[in-house]
Scaffold this active site. Sequence first.
Site, PDB file in Angstrom:
ATOM      1  CB  SER A 183      -3.919 -21.982  48.054  1.00  0.00           C
ATOM      2  OG  SER A 183      -4.295 -23.098  46.836  1.00  0.00           O
ATOM      3  CG  HIS A 211      -2.469 -20.712  51.850  1.00  0.00           C
ATOM      4  ND1 HIS A 211      -1.751 -19.654  51.373  1.00  0.00           N
ATOM      5  CD2 HIS A 211      -2.301 -21.655  51.028  1.00  0.00           C
ATOM      6  CE1 HIS A 211      -1.101 -19.905  50.458  1.00  0.00           C
ATOM      7  NE2 HIS A 211      -1.350 -21.180  49.928  1.00  0.00           N
ATOM      8  CE  LYS A 242       1.489 -21.740  50.881  1.00  0.00           C
ATOM      9  NZ  LYS A 242       2.529 -23.096  50.630  1.00  0.00           N
TER      10      LYS A 242
END
Length: 394
Positions: A183, A211, A242
């Site tokens: 990240s 991610h 996300k």
Amino acid sequence: MPKAQLKYLADELDKLREQKLYQKLRVLQTEQLPVADFDGHEVINLSSNNYLGLTTHPKLKERAARAVEEYGVGSGAVRTIAGTMTIHLQLEEKIAQFKQVEASVVFQSGFTANAGTVQAILGREDVIISDELNHASIIDGCRLSRAEIKIFPHKDVDACERILKEVANRSGRKLLITDGVFSMDGDIAPLPQLVELAEKYGCIMMIDDAHASGVLGRHGRGTVDHFNLHGRVDIQVGTLSKAIGVLGGYVCSTRDAIEFLYHRARPFLFSTSHPPAVAASCLAAFEVLEEEPELIEKLWSNTRFFKAGLQKLGFNTGMSETPITPVIVGDAALAHEFSRQLFEAGVFAQSIGYPTVPVGKARVRTIVTATHTEEELARALDIFESVGRKLRII
């Protein structure tokens, strides 16, 4: 005035101010958009995890509103008592189908999904082999499990194998765990090699794909799909906060593993389940991933444009291979000042320092989205150049 018992906290904050490391929270006053209003300033937003722009996608908004009308605003209980609704099961079935696994379970956040899973499946007699740059949620889960923790240098497969050889004859279970995309640096784990080691030494293989979900693989299926390793990773953790654009986390594994988490994962046992609108909009997001692949294509096009622009200007973007692109400056105070002046000039790129990253590796972290225009990104590059030269970073 603070109570005497808490005075030490005020002293610690004063130290941060003296070191020019104190930061105030930026307040978003509009929707989470590529150009948004923070603290009364309209800025190009390079700090959100909203990779595909789904926080404002019409399909997600419509589905959330419909769920409120149909189910109300909350679930009213934890999942194991009265808080498992039809829509929660539909979401978990959708995630399992999307990730091509037997089953999944949704947690209140990606953090609790990692921490709750590792804590639940291991104990004192076990060993965890973990990349040194794994996410804080993995680190906390490892500590809570009380298993012995062995750390290997970042992405160092040979060092990882040396540890596995050292513990090969020990009793207890062994967990090999890594982020899929890291990240802070935006680089991708050497998952094929780690999977081979897990199989060779009989480890549980677990990946945090927060991610990578919505970013890598076909239709954003993640690192496992990116490397075509379906069926060879025992536990996959993902996020709904996300690229999915909403809130929560999830764990994918075998049906037995998921059923076990129902009984032993403390965040699942002791947290109220997702509001219906959250579950409904997450369901819609997975549909969008499959129906609108052009969003991921645009995300990567924007990533290539912006990353190349930063590198051409002479900025250090480290090991980045994904839309997460750090601009590494080293000194934390300088990184914070860089971020502050970027903001004043019209770009929100958050500074990151210790303890999130090691001392001497402070940076501003940028993340482009599918909904940025090339003109916005070009303007951001102009601002980076102007401020970077002013501060002698380039």
